[in-house]
Design a protein around this motif. Structure first.
Motif, short mmCIF file in Angstrom:
data_model
loop_
_atom_site.label_atom_id
_atom_site.label_comp_id
_atom_site.label_asym_id
_atom_site.label_seq_id
_atom_site.Cartn_x
_atom_site.Cartn_y
_atom_site.Cartn_z
N ALA A 162 0.84 -1.21 0.00
CA ALA A 162 0.00 0.00 0.00
C ALA A 162 0.87 1.25 0.00
N LEU A 163 1.90 1.28 0.83
CA LEU A 163 2.77 2.45 0.89
C LEU A 163 3.46 2.70 -0.46
N VAL A 164 3.88 1.60 -1.10
CA VAL A 164 4.57 1.73 -2.38
C VAL A 164 3.64 2.32 -3.44
N ASN A 165 2.34 2.02 -3.30
CA ASN A 165 1.37 2.57 -4.26
C ASN A 165 0.91 3.98 -3.89
N ARG A 166 1.46 4.52 -2.81
CA ARG A 166 1.15 5.89 -2.40
C ARG A 166 2.42 6.73 -2.27
N VAL A 219 -7.26 -7.21 -1.11
CA VAL A 219 -7.15 -5.91 -0.44
C VAL A 219 -6.34 -4.94 -1.31
N ILE A 220 -5.21 -5.42 -1.82
CA ILE A 220 -4.36 -4.53 -2.64
C ILE A 220 -4.99 -4.29 -4.02
N PRO A 244 -5.90 -0.30 -7.87
CA PRO A 244 -6.35 -1.04 -9.06
C PRO A 244 -5.32 -1.04 -10.20
N ASP A 245 -4.42 -0.06 -10.21
CA ASP A 245 -3.43 0.00 -11.29
C ASP A 245 -2.18 -0.84 -11.03
N ALA A 246 -2.06 -1.37 -9.84
CA ALA A 246 -0.87 -2.19 -9.53
C ALA A 246 -0.86 -3.43 -10.41
#
Lengths: 305, 96
Positions: free
Chosen positions: A147-151, A186-187, A192-194
């Motif tokens: 989550a942090l990596v995607n933010r 969850v991820i 959604p773009d991950a």
């Protein structure tokens, strides 16, 4: 510098079946080989941003995922992981080859890389400062890391944090993030773009999917970060997500419990953990909501105290 | 002064203390014994006494008693350690 993305699917397949795909993962140069067709597609997608290692460069790990031979080619086919032609594990069903590659690479690092302290911890960074998340499996460490990596946080590693002996530098690997069981969906919902691999079921860790590291993480993989925070995360439904300060002696013992090569390093390990504890602020963190957790860590990163 | 002939748990603990490396933090002390590879965490007072014992070169008997005190827990440990510290300061326990 050429990237894996510069190769076509056919070229990746040919490299994997031939002399190997030479991939740089931070401080380690790896050669991947495999005759398993499904691996080529996913290695291409998950490592797309990684640099290719020039022919003249030294290689740290030669790894291979080999399809089983004989009857096993047809009856419940399996894959074997080989490091320098040695198989340290028993074979697994062939559809587990992709997570097996990641587990095998982790094994190589833990077995051979004693020029650094290796922590069983996720590690992300912002503005050159590293957030280390040590925790046992099932604590929600990889979910929080993903989550942090995607933010906007930079991925150093979701599983192994490498600390130099001064305690002042964390090295990045920027390899795919292992997501397990409920954290996969969850991820998917959170980011959604991950890019996630297909889900592999019935592994020893349950259902597993790999998330590709962000392009920014891979581009910066060779920039070390200074450890600034140690946070012990624990997913707990309904938890408010408040950082609870943790004493340094307690942090020291937690890091020792989560170190892969502390005993082997002896006095060097003791001094390195001591220096690391001295460089970081430490917290426990029970979280039940990823969005709230992101706000907590954003505030932590903004706080220069 | 205890001799190796009188070896017991306390004697081993005192020898471990003498060769250990210590790091002191606000919430306690961690000690690393390079011979056994063992790392232990002590409460601040207990850790401080052990560090002092090593630095001051306290006699084996003192260390033996300290080691026994550290086997106690909670309030008892605090009391015993505090008493030992007081006795040491008054010179009632042997120092090298």
């Amino acid at each position: 510098m050429r990237l894996v993305a510069d190769l076509s699917a056919v070229e990746i397949q040919r490299a994997l079946r031939g002399s190997g795909l030479r991939v740089a993962t931070g401080p380690f140069n790896c050669v991947f080989r495999s005759d398993i067709p499904l691996l080529a597609e996913w290695v291409g997608r998950l490592y797309t941003h990684h640099a290719l290692v020039p022919d003249a460069a030294m290689i740290d790990f030669y790894v291979e995922l080999a399809a089983s031979k004989g009857l096993r080619r047809w009856f419940r086919p399996q894959a074997s992981f080989l490091a320098d032609d040695v198989a340290p594990f028993t074979p697994l069903p062939v559809d587990q080859a992709l997570p097996m590659l990641e587990w095998g690479l982790n094994w190589c690092i833990c077995a051979y890389s004693h020029h650094v302290l290796i922590l069983h911890a996720a590690c992300v960074a912002r503005d050159g400062r590293a957030l280390i998340l040590p925790a046992p499996p099932g604590s929600g460490k990889s979910t929080l890391c993903a989550a942090l990596v995607n933010r906007g946080w930079r991925l150093l590693s979701d599983e192994l944090t490498l600390i130099d002996f001064s305690g002042g530098v964390a090295y990045g690997l920027a390899r795919p993030v292992n997501l397990k069981n409920a954290s996969i969906d969850v991820i998917r919902r959170f980011a959604p773009d991950a890019v996630l691999s297909r889900v592999v079921h019935d592994t020893t860790k349950g259902s597993v999917a790999l998330m590709a590291p962000t392009a920014a993480s891979v581009r910066s993989v060779n920039e070390p970060a200074a450890p600034a925070w140690v946070v012990l995360p624990k997913y707990c439904a309904g938890a408010r997500g408040v950082l609870q300060p943790m004493g340094q002696a307690e942090t020291f013992m937690q890091l020792v419990d989560n170190a892969m090569n502390y005993a082997l390093l002896g006095q060097q390990g003791f001094q390195t953990v001591g220096a690391l504890v001295g460089a970081c602020r430490s917290f426990r963190f029970e979280y039940g909501d990823l969005e709230a957790a992101m706000r907590t860590f954003d505030a932590l990163a903004e706080d220069r105290s | 002064m205890l001799t190796p002939g009188a070896q017991g748990e306390g004697w081993h603990a005192s020898q471990s203390t003498l060769r250990s490396l210590f790091l002191e933090f606000d919430d306690g002390v961690v000690a690393f014994d390079p011979e056994t590879g063992e790392t232990r965490q002590y409460a601040p007072l207990a850790g401080w006494i052990l560090m002092s014992a090593k630095v001051d070169g306290a006699a084996g008997l003192t260390l033996d008693v300290l080691a026994k005190a550290l086997e106690a827990t909670g309030d008892e440990l605090q009391t015993v350690a505090g008493t030992l510290l007081a006795l040491t300061n008054e010179g009632a326990l042997e120092r090298k």
